[in-house]
Design an enzyme around this catalytic site. Structure first.
Site, PDB file in Angstrom:
ATOM      1  N   GLY A 123      -0.355   7.628   1.383  1.00 29.11           N
ATOM      2  CA  GLY A 123      -0.627   9.007   0.946  1.00 29.11           C
ATOM      3  C   GLY A 123      -1.572   9.713   1.912  1.00 29.11           C
ATOM      4  O   GLY A 123      -1.395  10.890   2.242  1.00 29.11           O
ATOM      5  N   ASP A 124      -2.575   8.989   2.384  1.00 21.53           N
ATOM      6  CA  ASP A 124      -3.544   9.571   3.335  1.00 21.53           C
ATOM      7  C   ASP A 124      -2.840   9.919   4.642  1.00 21.53           C
ATOM      8  O   ASP A 124      -3.156  10.923   5.294  1.00 21.53           O
ATOM      9  CB  ASP A 124      -4.681   8.580   3.620  1.00 21.53           C
ATOM     10  CG  ASP A 124      -5.227   7.974   2.344  1.00 21.53           C
ATOM     11  OD1 ASP A 124      -5.205   8.676   1.310  1.00 21.53           O
ATOM     12  OD2 ASP A 124      -5.646   6.810   2.372  1.00 21.53           O
TER      13      ASP A 124
HETATM   14  N1  LIG Z   1       8.578   2.426  -0.502  1.00 20.18           N
HETATM   15  C1  LIG Z   1       8.456   3.417   0.401  1.00 20.18           C
HETATM   16  N2  LIG Z   1       9.485   3.691   1.243  1.00 20.18           N
HETATM   17  C2  LIG Z   1       9.412   4.688   2.140  1.00 20.18           C
HETATM   18  N3  LIG Z   1       8.329   5.492   2.249  1.00 20.18           N
HETATM   19  C3  LIG Z   1       7.274   5.278   1.427  1.00 20.18           C
HETATM   20  C4  LIG Z   1       7.277   4.233   0.466  1.00 20.18           C
HETATM   21  N4  LIG Z   1       6.092   4.255  -0.200  1.00 20.18           N
HETATM   22  C5  LIG Z   1       5.382   5.273   0.331  1.00 20.18           C
HETATM   23  N5  LIG Z   1       6.093   5.905   1.301  1.00 20.18           N
HETATM   24  C6  LIG Z   1       5.698   7.070   2.098  1.00 20.18           C
HETATM   25  O1  LIG Z   1       4.347   7.382   1.917  1.00 20.18           O
HETATM   26  C7  LIG Z   1       4.188   8.665   1.275  1.00 20.18           C
HETATM   27  C8  LIG Z   1       3.061   8.606   0.269  1.00 20.18           C
HETATM   28  O2  LIG Z   1       3.330   7.552  -0.640  1.00 20.18           O
HETATM   29  P1  LIG Z   1       2.826   7.495  -2.138  1.00 20.18           P
HETATM   30  O3  LIG Z   1       3.586   8.432  -2.978  1.00 20.18           O
HETATM   31  O4  LIG Z   1       2.863   6.050  -2.512  1.00 20.18           O
HETATM   32  O5  LIG Z   1       1.353   8.070  -1.990  1.00 20.18           O
HETATM   33  P2  LIG Z   1       0.002   7.587  -2.650  1.00 20.18           P
HETATM   34  O6  LIG Z   1       0.273   7.023  -4.018  1.00 20.18           O
HETATM   35  O7  LIG Z   1      -0.964   8.670  -2.528  1.00 20.18           O
HETATM   36  O8  LIG Z   1      -0.356   6.412  -1.632  1.00 20.18           O
HETATM   37  P3  LIG Z   1      -1.718   5.577  -1.431  1.00 20.18           P
HETATM   38  O9  LIG Z   1      -2.633   5.896  -2.569  1.00 20.18           O
HETATM   39  O10 LIG Z   1      -1.230   4.146  -1.416  1.00 20.18           O
HETATM   40  O11 LIG Z   1      -2.236   6.007  -0.111  1.00 20.18           O
HETATM   41  C9  LIG Z   1       5.553   8.962   0.648  1.00 20.18           C
HETATM   42  O12 LIG Z   1       5.788  10.339   0.550  1.00 20.18           O
HETATM   43  C10 LIG Z   1       6.480   8.294   1.663  1.00 20.18           C
HETATM   44  O13 LIG Z   1       6.627   9.132   2.794  1.00 20.18           O
HETATM   45  O1  LIG Z   2     -11.164   4.087  -4.916  1.00 23.93           O
HETATM   46  P1  LIG Z   2     -10.556   5.279  -4.217  1.00 23.93           P
HETATM   47  O2  LIG Z   2     -11.572   6.064  -3.455  1.00 23.93           O
HETATM   48  O3  LIG Z   2      -9.697   6.110  -5.108  1.00 23.93           O
HETATM   49  O4  LIG Z   2      -9.498   4.696  -3.151  1.00 23.93           O
HETATM   50  C1  LIG Z   2      -9.954   3.924  -2.069  1.00 23.93           C
HETATM   51  C2  LIG Z   2      -8.748   3.306  -1.373  1.00 23.93           C
HETATM   52  O5  LIG Z   2      -7.979   2.471  -2.236  1.00 23.93           O
HETATM   53  O6  LIG Z   2      -7.911   4.362  -0.920  1.00 23.93           O
HETATM   54  C3  LIG Z   2      -7.444   4.105   0.393  1.00 23.93           C
HETATM   55  C4  LIG Z   2      -5.955   4.217   0.438  1.00 23.93           C
HETATM   56  O7  LIG Z   2      -5.528   5.474   0.030  1.00 23.93           O
HETATM   57  C5  LIG Z   2      -7.970   2.733   0.771  1.00 23.93           C
HETATM   58  O8  LIG Z   2      -8.292   2.694   2.134  1.00 23.93           O
HETATM   59  C6  LIG Z   2      -9.155   2.520  -0.123  1.00 23.93           C
HETATM   60  O9  LIG Z   2      -9.426   1.169  -0.378  1.00 23.93           O
END
Ligand SMILES: Nc1ncnc2c1ncn2[C@@H]1O[C@H](COP(=O)(O)OP(=O)(O)OP(=O)(O)O)[C@@H](O)[C@H]1O
Ligand SMILES: O=P(O)(O)OC[C@@]1(O)O[C@H](CO)[C@@H](O)[C@@H]1O
Length: 304
Positions: free
Chosen positions: A248-249
């Protein structure tokens, strides 16, 4: 200049256990450490895209020193406020599924809070402030709202990636870009969201409440971008998900990397989604080569 603010940075300890048994002694087949925290991840991915940023936030102890050292090695500017306790260690357990155990983080004093506020008061017109990640329990829950208000007053653009109802308050400040995932979006409105069709009306509500642009990420199910002019839906490529932490980041960073260079919003969205997927398909955060390889594979359609 882009400033990322991580109130609770971490060392992300990624641990692989083949056949994890709760209550037994398990041995790691592989483990690796990374500097973490959402704003820090945004700064790291921006750097790989050739965009400079400065990482702000609170950091402390041996873990904090490790994070700072890693960022320095990568050539990322930092201006952290040093605190007494150790920055947290967040465990990312990879077994058949992904399990995360995130730490509490150190206590932040009023004096340290004042220092961060001062930094935000020094933002200039057209700076970008990225507020990303959880708020430490020693800080008031409206802390981001406060920072966002100050940044907007300075003429800066605010980008927010934060979960929980606090996002509804920040949205009223008119952030330039917010990126809830579909679960976080559902939690905001006490509904369950599984499909893009279900997500759209709630994304539009966030626009009505004040956000300028809303991206809704749905992991492997694609992503949506809702702007004042149109709604776009992106596909994500298929691939082997190695570590989705920071996906997501990476989306936020990819989007900003294009916008800061006066790029077009749909292309920013495309680079954002490609960066997210490239991170999901790597052990660590995405490399620029992986992002470039995936960009042509992202299909974006404008919805009516
Ligand atoms: N299984 C997957 N296959 C392909 N792309 C993915 C997948 N999971 C995540 N992504 C990519 O990463 C982007 C962000 O993913 P996600 O919706 O999981 O965000 P998030 O929950 O904020 O992630 P995180 O908190 O783990 O950083 C998606 O829009 C997609 O581009
Ligand atoms: O506890 P928070 O601040 O919600 O999330 C922190 C965290 O899970 O978010 C990043 C991935 O998005 C990781 O690098 C880190 O460990």
């Amino acid at each position: 200049m882009i400033y990322t603010c991580t109130l609770n940075p971490s060392v992300d300890y990624v641990v692989h256990v083949q056949d994890f048994q709760l209550g037994d002694l398990n041995r790691m087949s592989y483990d690796v450490k990374f500097p973490g925290g959402k704003g820090i991840n945004v700064s790291r991915v921006l750097k790989r895209a050739g965009v400079e940023s400065e990482a702000l936030g609170f950091i402390g102890g041996f873990t904090g020193a490790y994070v700072e050292e890693c960022l320095k090695e990568e050539g990322i500017s930092t201006n952290f406020i040093h605190v007494n306790g150790d920055s947290r260690i967040n465990i990312k357990l990879k077994t058949k599924s992904e399990t995360e155990i995130n730490g509490q983080g150190p206590v932040i004093s009023n004096e340290q809070v004042r220092k961060l506020i001062k930094q935000v008061e020094n933002l200039q017109n057209d700076d970008v402030l990225v507020l990303a990640g959880s708020i430490p329990s020693s800080l008031p829950s409206d802390f981001y709202t406060k920072l966002s208000k100050i940044a907007k007053k300075q003429g800066a653009k605010v980008v927010v990636d934060v979960s929980g109802k606090v996002l509804l308050d920040i949205v009223e400040q008119g952030p330039f870009f917010i990126k809830p995932n579909h679960h976080e979006l559902g939690e905001l409105f006490d509904v369950t969201i599984e499909t893009p069709e279900e997500a759209i009306p709630y994304g539009q509500r966030l626009l009505e409440l004040g956000a300028e642009n809303v991206a809704i990420s749905m992991a492997g199910k694609g992503a949506l971008l809702i702007t004042r002019k149109a709604i776009y839906q992106a596909t994500v490529p298929k691939g082997n998900v190695k570590n989705s932490v920071g996906a997501g980041d990476s989306l936020v960073a990819g989007f900003l990397a294009t916008i800061i260079n006066n790029g077009e919003i749909v292309e920013a969205f495309r680079r954002g989604v490609a960066s997210g997927s490239a991170t999901a398909f790597s052990l660590e955060l995405c490399t620029q080569e992986d992002v470039e390889r995936l960009i042509p594979k992202i299909e974006i359609k404008k919805l009516d």
